[in-house]
Scaffold this motif. Structure first.
Motif, PDB file in Angstrom:
ATOM      1  N   GLY A 186       0.856  -1.374  -0.096  1.00  0.00           N
ATOM      2  CA  GLY A 186      -0.089  -0.086   0.015  1.00  0.00           C
ATOM      3  C   GLY A 186       0.908   1.286   0.059  1.00  0.00           C
ATOM      4  O   GLY A 186       0.129   2.210  -0.469  1.00  0.00           O
ATOM      5  N   PHE A 187       1.952   1.278   0.444  1.00  0.00           N
ATOM      6  CA  PHE A 187       2.808   2.369   0.682  1.00  0.00           C
ATOM      7  C   PHE A 187       4.019   2.721  -0.684  1.00  0.00           C
ATOM      8  O   PHE A 187       4.360   3.728  -0.725  1.00  0.00           O
ATOM      9  CB  PHE A 187       3.625   2.412   1.787  1.00  0.00           C
ATOM     10  N   LEU A 188       3.573   1.823  -1.459  1.00  0.00           N
ATOM     11  CA  LEU A 188       4.301   2.043  -2.732  1.00  0.00           C
ATOM     12  C   LEU A 188       3.512   2.323  -4.014  1.00  0.00           C
ATOM     13  O   LEU A 188       2.339   1.699  -4.131  1.00  0.00           O
ATOM     14  CB  LEU A 188       5.019   0.798  -3.418  1.00  0.00           C
ATOM     15  N   SER A 189       3.884   3.192  -4.850  1.00  0.00           N
ATOM     16  CA  SER A 189       3.100   3.765  -5.949  1.00  0.00           C
ATOM     17  C   SER A 189       3.066   2.722  -7.245  1.00  0.00           C
ATOM     18  O   SER A 189       1.801   2.512  -7.818  1.00  0.00           O
ATOM     19  CB  SER A 189       3.424   4.842  -6.475  1.00  0.00           C
ATOM     20  N   ASN A 190       3.949   1.781  -7.049  1.00  0.00           N
ATOM     21  CA  ASN A 190       3.999   0.605  -8.255  1.00  0.00           C
ATOM     22  C   ASN A 190       4.046  -0.712  -7.504  1.00  0.00           C
ATOM     23  O   ASN A 190       5.072  -0.795  -6.424  1.00  0.00           O
ATOM     24  CB  ASN A 190       4.997   1.044  -9.182  1.00  0.00           C
ATOM     25  N   ASP A 191       3.727  -1.743  -8.243  1.00  0.00           N
ATOM     26  CA  ASP A 191       4.047  -3.279  -7.633  1.00  0.00           C
ATOM     27  C   ASP A 191       5.419  -3.463  -8.060  1.00  0.00           C
ATOM     28  O   ASP A 191       6.131  -3.069  -8.938  1.00  0.00           O
ATOM     29  CB  ASP A 191       2.759  -4.130  -8.360  1.00  0.00           C
ATOM     30  N   ILE A 192       5.846  -4.370  -6.912  1.00  0.00           N
ATOM     31  CA  ILE A 192       7.227  -4.979  -7.396  1.00  0.00           C
ATOM     32  C   ILE A 192       7.005  -6.282  -8.053  1.00  0.00           C
ATOM     33  O   ILE A 192       6.257  -7.249  -7.932  1.00  0.00           O
ATOM     34  CB  ILE A 192       7.743  -5.183  -6.117  1.00  0.00           C
ATOM     35  N   ILE A 193       7.749  -6.153  -9.311  1.00  0.00           N
ATOM     36  CA  ILE A 193       7.680  -7.296 -10.211  1.00  0.00           C
ATOM     37  C   ILE A 193       8.823  -8.213 -10.577  1.00  0.00           C
ATOM     38  O   ILE A 193       9.761  -7.613 -10.669  1.00  0.00           O
ATOM     39  CB  ILE A 193       7.223  -6.659 -11.587  1.00  0.00           C
ATOM     40  N   THR A 194       8.483  -9.440 -10.297  1.00  0.00           N
ATOM     41  CA  THR A 194       9.625 -10.298 -10.503  1.00  0.00           C
ATOM     42  C   THR A 194       9.082 -11.441 -11.344  1.00  0.00           C
ATOM     43  O   THR A 194       7.671 -11.667 -11.641  1.00  0.00           O
ATOM     44  CB  THR A 194       9.953 -10.986  -9.151  1.00  0.00           C
ATOM     45  N   SER A 195       9.939 -12.369 -11.879  1.00  0.00           N
ATOM     46  CA  SER A 195       9.545 -13.347 -12.623  1.00  0.00           C
ATOM     47  C   SER A 195      10.458 -14.684 -12.583  1.00  0.00           C
ATOM     48  O   SER A 195      11.766 -14.416 -12.054  1.00  0.00           O
ATOM     49  CB  SER A 195       9.332 -13.154 -14.264  1.00  0.00           C
TER      50      SER A 195
END
Length: 205
Positions: A54-63
């Motif tokens: 919630g405190f970040l504007s963008n999701d953290i994306i990993t693959s």
């Protein structure tokens, strides 16, 4: 003109809105998924993970890649943007953080054992245990969405609910773990193959 655009938009949204399944529909889905899950001996899939905080504007994306071998070996191998691997094997959690290795005995830890079982069953799509979860079923286009809310109060402190999306064949295409804070981890699967031979080396640590 603007009103027409809004009407068209909301009509399109309504066409893809989820609707609750009736008893017969949910029973059919449950039977289909459980039958398919019982035949899975190995599973290999690419995945993309979205960590929403919630405190970040963008999701953290990993693959990375998911590997599963019956009865209880699961490996999550993160490839981008960093190298990280988590392996559940022989009641031990093995972690490889860019070459730095550690392990945790989960055999004597009820919470970790429960988590391991849930991970295995969620990968296969079979979480349909009404003693463990309150379960609700929805249709969304050709997909099915099922929500699993843990009844165990200790476990529900960490996971509020699981959401699993199945395609029309009963395969898991998306898994979402929602925390009590409403932060969540969403995993989208692709290039899924089942019951191909997986070398034991994949599950070495």
């Amino acid at each position: 003109m603007r009103n027409i655009i809004y009407i068209v938009f909301f009509m399109g949204a309504a066409l893809h809105a989820q609707t609750k399944m009736d008893t017969a529909e949910s029973a059919t889905l449950k039977a289909k998924v459980k039958a398919k899950a019982s035949t899975i001996n190995t599973l290999l899939s690419d995945f993309t993970q979205y960590k929403h905080l919630g405190f970040l504007s963008n999701d953290i994306i990993t693959s990375g890649k998911l590997s599963f071998k019956s009865p209880s070996m699961v490996k999550w191998e993160y490839i981008t943007p960093y190298k990280y691997a988590v392996l559940f094997k022989n009641e031990t959690l093995f972690i490889n953080n860019e070459g730095k290795k550690s392990n945790i005995d989960i055999g004597s830890n009820k919470m970790f054992k429960q988590l391991n079982t849930l991970i295995i069953n969620s990968v296969k799509g079979d979480l349909f245990d009404e003693n463990e979860f309150d379960i609700t079923y929805f249709k969304n286009g050709t997909n099915s969405e099922v929500y699993f809310s843990p009844k165990d109060k200790k476990f529900s402190k960490y996971i509020k609910k699981f959401q699993i999306i199945f395609n029309e064949n009963g395969d898991v295409v998306e898994l979402k773990m929602i925390e009590p804070s409403e932060d969540y981890t969403k995993i989208v699967f692709s290039n899924r193959t089942v019951n191909t031979k997986l070398p034991d080396a994949i599950f070495n640590q």
